[in-house]
Design a protein around this motif. Structure first.
Motif, PDB file in Angstrom:
ATOM      1  N   LEU A 115       0.787  -1.111   0.001  1.00 16.20           N
ATOM      2  CA  LEU A 115       0.104  -0.278  -0.331  1.00 16.20           C
ATOM      3  C   LEU A 115       0.959   1.534  -0.095  1.00 16.20           C
ATOM      4  O   LEU A 115       0.640   1.936  -0.465  1.00 16.20           O
ATOM      5  CB  LEU A 115      -0.861   0.026   1.001  1.00 16.20           C
ATOM      6  N   PHE A 118       1.170   3.234  -3.069  1.00 18.14           N
ATOM      7  CA  PHE A 118       0.370   4.384  -3.523  1.00 18.14           C
ATOM      8  C   PHE A 118       0.391   5.515  -2.991  1.00 18.14           C
ATOM      9  O   PHE A 118      -0.320   6.262  -3.385  1.00 18.14           O
ATOM     10  CB  PHE A 118      -1.383   3.397  -3.171  1.00 18.14           C
ATOM     11  N   TYR A 151      -7.678   4.491  -5.690  1.00 17.45           N
ATOM     12  CA  TYR A 151      -8.164   3.753  -5.380  1.00 17.45           C
ATOM     13  C   TYR A 151      -8.678   2.164  -5.886  1.00 17.45           C
ATOM     14  O   TYR A 151      -8.397   0.974  -5.373  1.00 17.45           O
ATOM     15  CB  TYR A 151      -9.433   3.932  -4.924  1.00 17.45           C
ATOM     16  N   ILE A 154      -4.915   0.073  -6.137  1.00 14.29           N
ATOM     17  CA  ILE A 154      -4.884  -0.511  -4.416  1.00 14.29           C
ATOM     18  C   ILE A 154      -6.195  -1.962  -4.093  1.00 14.29           C
ATOM     19  O   ILE A 154      -5.557  -2.885  -4.690  1.00 14.29           O
ATOM     20  CB  ILE A 154      -5.104   0.104  -4.125  1.00 14.29           C
ATOM     21  N   THR A 157      -4.442  -4.423  -7.577  1.00  8.30           N
ATOM     22  CA  THR A 157      -3.349  -4.991  -6.871  1.00  8.30           C
ATOM     23  C   THR A 157      -3.164  -6.347  -5.512  1.00  8.30           C
ATOM     24  O   THR A 157      -2.915  -7.411  -5.315  1.00  8.30           O
ATOM     25  CB  THR A 157      -2.457  -4.266  -6.026  1.00  8.30           C
ATOM     26  N   THR A 158      -4.652  -6.012  -4.345  1.00 12.11           N
ATOM     27  CA  THR A 158      -4.745  -6.713  -3.788  1.00 12.11           C
ATOM     28  C   THR A 158      -5.409  -7.755  -4.009  1.00 12.11           C
ATOM     29  O   THR A 158      -4.905  -9.586  -3.636  1.00 12.11           O
ATOM     30  CB  THR A 158      -6.140  -6.133  -2.528  1.00 12.11           C
TER      31      THR A 158
END
Length: 303
Positions: A115, A118, A151, A154, A157-158
């Motif tokens: 994280l 980012f 976002y 994010i 990527t998760t």
């Protein structure tokens, strides 16, 4: 499972939203997104092998918190504000980015490291339990980051790196003081309501939650009146309802809505006219669109 383990280990077994004493207990991820702790004195080698066969062990490294993380955890989840231990100078502000995983998440440290790429400013990752918590973005009051983090990246990527689905609620900027707890609780309530009402949405905001907050406070009699007036006209045509909802959510833009719905704009225009004819509501203006949107949410929620 918990009840069966309780029968075996009795008072030696506890259940927590977060592990709290690794010296006394061995901790495992429970089946209901919480943690099960069993006193080490009651566990033999065979017990550990058996428990590890159907639950994953939680290591202490995952839950060690820095002094700053402890301060945030005490403020947000224990309602304990410690002015002497305040970790930031007065000019610092923050933003809460609430998160929720569909299943218990185990790669806490690795996720935090991912994280940080980012964000331009420092972040703290504070966990409430195995699935939920808050990311705290900290920055000087007069130097708020010009661009918001991506976002959607994010979330992607998760999903790709950690094989987990996460939902986010983007809070607003505020000072870091004893009142931060009230803002946090309010945003968390908005997130919970929006997340349960809009299950397919991954990124949530206060603006998106407002209609659900408003309709959730209506008296049952008023909800019944809405259903009686609009239900028989609309509920049998779900495609029409979905089209109108997407149209309003896309700022009454016919071209953009038609593109998102993969349909010709003339077909969408037909549905808009059909909706107005059936309900008597002109959704091409703000007042009509607002009334229609609230009515659709009421029907959607009640269903």
């Amino acid at each position: 499972m918990y009840n069966r383990l309780k029968e075996i280990y009795g008072d030696s077994l506890v259940r927590r939203s977060m592990p709290d004493d690794f010296q006394k207990y061995e901790w495992f991820y429970g089946p209901t997104n919480d943690y099960i702790g069993i006193e080490k004195s009651e566990l033999g080698e065979k017990d550990m092998l058996l428990l590890a066969a159907f639950m994953e062990r939680a290591s202490q490294v995952q839950f060690d918190m820095s002094s700053t993380e402890n301060w945030w955890h005490s403020l947000l989840y224990a309602n304990e504000y410690s002015a002497p231990d305040h970790p930031y100078p007065p000019q610092m502000h923050c933003r809460f980015i609430h998160f929720h995983f569909l299943d218990a998440f185990q790669h806490k440290e690795d996720w935090k490291e991912a994280l940080t790429a980012f964000f331009e400013t420092p972040i703290e990752l504070i966990w409430e339990n195995a699935t939920s918590g808050v990311l705290v973005e900290v920055y000087p009051k007069n130097h708020k980051p010009e661009e918001s983090p991506p976002y959607s990246d994010i979330i992607d990527t998760t999903a790709s790196d950690f094989y987990s689905n996460v939902k986010l609620f983007i809070g607003s900027s505020r000072s870091i003081d004893e009142n931060a707890k009230f803002a946090f609780d309010w945003e968390k309530k908005c997130f919970d309501l929006s997340r349960h009402s809009q299950k397919k949405m991954a990124i949530h905001t206060f603006e998106q939650a407002i209609p659900y907050l408003v309709t959730g406070q209506l008296e049952p009699q008023l909800v019944t009146q809405f259903k009686q007036q609009f239900g028989p006209v609309l509920e049998e045509d779900q495609e029409l309802l979905q089209s109108i909802k997407v149209f309003i959510e896309n700022n009454l833009n016919v071209s953009l809505t038609a593109k998102k719905l993969f349909m010709h704009r003339n077909s969408l225009q037909y549905r808009i006219d059909k909706f107005s004819e059936r309900t008597g509501i002109d959704i091409k203006n703000f007042q009509g669109a607002l009334a229609a949107y609230l009515a659709l949410i009421i029907l959607e929620t009640e269903k």
